[in-house]
Design an enzyme around this catalytic site. Structure first.
Site, short mmCIF file in Angstrom:
data_model
loop_
_atom_site.label_atom_id
_atom_site.label_comp_id
_atom_site.label_asym_id
_atom_site.label_seq_id
_atom_site.Cartn_x
_atom_site.Cartn_y
_atom_site.Cartn_z
N ASP A 155 -17.24 -29.38 -30.22
CA ASP A 155 -16.38 -29.08 -30.31
C ASP A 155 -15.22 -29.09 -31.23
O ASP A 155 -13.95 -29.73 -31.43
CB ASP A 155 -15.87 -29.34 -28.90
CG ASP A 155 -14.78 -28.42 -27.60
OD1 ASP A 155 -15.08 -27.62 -27.29
OD2 ASP A 155 -13.24 -28.92 -28.29
N ASP A 167 -10.62 -31.87 -24.87
CA ASP A 167 -12.43 -31.35 -25.96
C ASP A 167 -12.67 -32.40 -25.87
O ASP A 167 -14.27 -32.25 -26.63
CB ASP A 167 -11.56 -31.50 -27.22
CG ASP A 167 -10.39 -30.51 -27.63
OD1 ASP A 167 -10.20 -29.48 -27.17
OD2 ASP A 167 -9.00 -30.30 -27.65
N GLU A 219 -21.00 -25.73 -29.82
CA GLU A 219 -20.64 -24.11 -29.25
C GLU A 219 -21.16 -22.40 -30.32
O GLU A 219 -20.46 -22.48 -31.72
CB GLU A 219 -19.33 -23.94 -29.10
CG GLU A 219 -18.35 -24.99 -28.94
CD GLU A 219 -17.16 -24.72 -28.50
OE1 GLU A 219 -17.63 -24.61 -27.67
OE2 GLU A 219 -16.06 -25.41 -29.13
#
Length: 484
Positions: free
Chosen positions: A227, A414, A327
């Site tokens: 992340d 996170d 992501e």
């Protein structure tokens, strides 16, 4: 434009080296960059004049067959017209390499092609405006594709056409040894100048390399989810819910803001290039030029620090893990709008350079034999509870901890997102398919995520049908990301 076909087992790789040119060589660099800019601006003015003339003639009712002939926008067409006009408009053209003029014409051809495709709706992304004229403050760049382009055997000099042998600030051993071994071939060399005034040369080369992991690096985790964020640059976690690594953001621009503020105020008190009272341009003072040089060096230093931190973090991840799930962020969209109230967030996003993480991991995983999995843009990794799989309809940016309303789990925001991404990559590694996986969408897609329907009084945890990308109660995901 035709793309280069890369042979199997080879990769396109760039080697960038800082230069230590003599004053004479530096003047030659500036001359070549100015020649490229002149060729681009001259032909752009000619293209614009032809378009304006044709538009005026059409407004007068002139027949199509009698209009001013069109001017080709391709690189060969622009080069033919330039060769006919260069003796009249640039009698000094022989002082520079032909590659300098070709660089400017190639830049114009690409700009016109992008503008034409954007008008026809054939180019995804934001609309592209008509090309503009380049000034002296534009980034100086010249690309050499023919002539003598080589790395010298002493590992401290490079040779470029019409510029001769140039000393490098660092050793060229990595590229030179590959060329001698026959595992690399130089395609082109690009000479550029950064904002601080330092010159660099970047060699684009075809390199034969196998996807192997360095012998001194061991695999510590077969699969991780990563992340990215502003506070913590990278947070890596495993599917079992444990945090593997955390890389803190360098925040180089935030650290340099005090120095930049002082320098910019100092420059405002000095004689600059524009007279605000008379509203006209003027000759700047030498002190203003020195202050501007210090500001440019400060910005260049912050960019180098940011790039160094990103390279170290992404290299470590690509070497130590077999599968990495990241992501897909629309960083440019995240920084759009907001005005003064969002200025601080936009500055922090630019300082973090989040989009560079996926780009660096894309080619480094191919180098070291790893695998990169990119989650869909709308996969809500931050809103899903890694404990029970429920989803929050909204999660504010100020909420740095994820608190689940159903199972009571409280976890770092996170880390929770990284765990969800890791489980998404685990399903992809197992080869499972899901209805949500339909491949990347070409062109413009949806601009916002659809929120789930509001639950009724007797809804329980979820009244509406759960989306396919939610985690089930066992902690496993039901979709997978796009494999890169």
């Amino acid at each position: 434009m035709a793309r280069l076909e890369i042979p199997h087992g080879w990769v396109a790789q760039a080697y960038r080296y800082a230069l230590d040119p003599t004053p004479t060589q530096e003047r030659a660099f500036c001359s070549h960059a100015g020649a490229a800019r002149f060729a681009r601006n001259h032909m752009l003015g000619l293209v614009k004049a032809v378009l304006d003339q044709r538009a005026a003639e059409q407004s007068y009712g002139v027949a199509e067959s009698e209009l001013t002939p069109r001017l080709g926008w391709s690189l060969p067409a622009l080069r033919r017209v330039w060769n006919k006009r260069k003796n009249a408009v640039a009698p000094w053209w022989g002082q520079n390499s032909k590659e300098a003029y070709n660089t400017g014409l190639d830049s114009l051809a690409r700009s016109l092609e992008a503008w034409a495709k954007s008008r026809r709706g054939e180019r995804a992304g934001r609309s592209v405006g008509f090309p503009r004229f380049h000034g002296k403050r534009e980034r100086a760049s010249v690309r050499f594709t023919t002539g003598v382009v080589r790395v010298e055997a002493d590992r401290h000099h490079v040779t470029l056409p019409r510029l001769g042998s140039i000393r490098t600030h660092e050793s060229t051993r990595k590229l030179g040894s590959r060329i001698e071994a026959g595992t690399a071939r130089v395609l082109s060399a690009t000479l550029t100048r950064d904002s601080a005034g330092r010159w660099y040369v970047a060699f684009q080369a075809l390199v034969q390399r196998a996807a192997v992991r360095p012998a001194h690096v061991g695999v510590r985790g077969p699969l991780v989810g990563v992340d990215v964020g502003v506070k913590s640059l990278l947070v890596a976690a495993t599917p079992d819910g444990s945090e593997f690594e955390r890389f803190h953001a360098p925040k180089s621009l935030a650290s340099a803001r005090v120095r930049l503020r002082a320098l910019q105020r100092k420059a405002a008190r000095q004689v600059g290039p524009f007279n605000t009272e008379a509203k006209r341009r003027q000759q700047p003072s030498k002190r203003w030029l020195r202050t501007r040089a210090r500001i440019s060096k400060t910005y260049a230093r912050t960019a180098n620090q940011r790039r160094d931190a990103l390279h170290k973090a992404t290299t470590r991840l690509a070497q130590r893990h077999q599968t990495i799930t990241v992501e897909t962020l629309n960083v440019s969209g995240m920084r759009t709008g907001g005005g003064a109230r969002k200025r601080g967030l936009n500055r922090a996003l630019a300082d973090a350079a989040l989009a560079q993480v996926r780009r660096m991991l894309a080619y480094k995983t191919a180098w070291y034999g790893s695998r990169l999995v990119a989650a869909d843009r709308w996969y809500p990794s931050s809103k899903i509870c890694s404990g029970c799989g429920s989803r929050k309809p909204r999660l504010l940016l100020a909420e740095r901890s994820y608190g689940c309303e159903y199972c009571g789990m409280v976890l770092d925001r996170d880390l929770n997102a990284a765990i969800n991404l890791a489980r998404l990559g685990e399903i992809h590694a197992q080869g499972e398919q899901s209805p949500a996986e339909s491949g990347p969408v070409e062109g413009r897609g949806a601009m916002q995520e659809t929120e789930p329907a509001t639950a009724g009084d007797a809804a329980g945890c979820e009244a509406s049908t759960p989306p396919q990308y939610l985690l089930d109660q066992t902690g496993t995901a039901s979709t997978q990301g796009e494999a890169v």
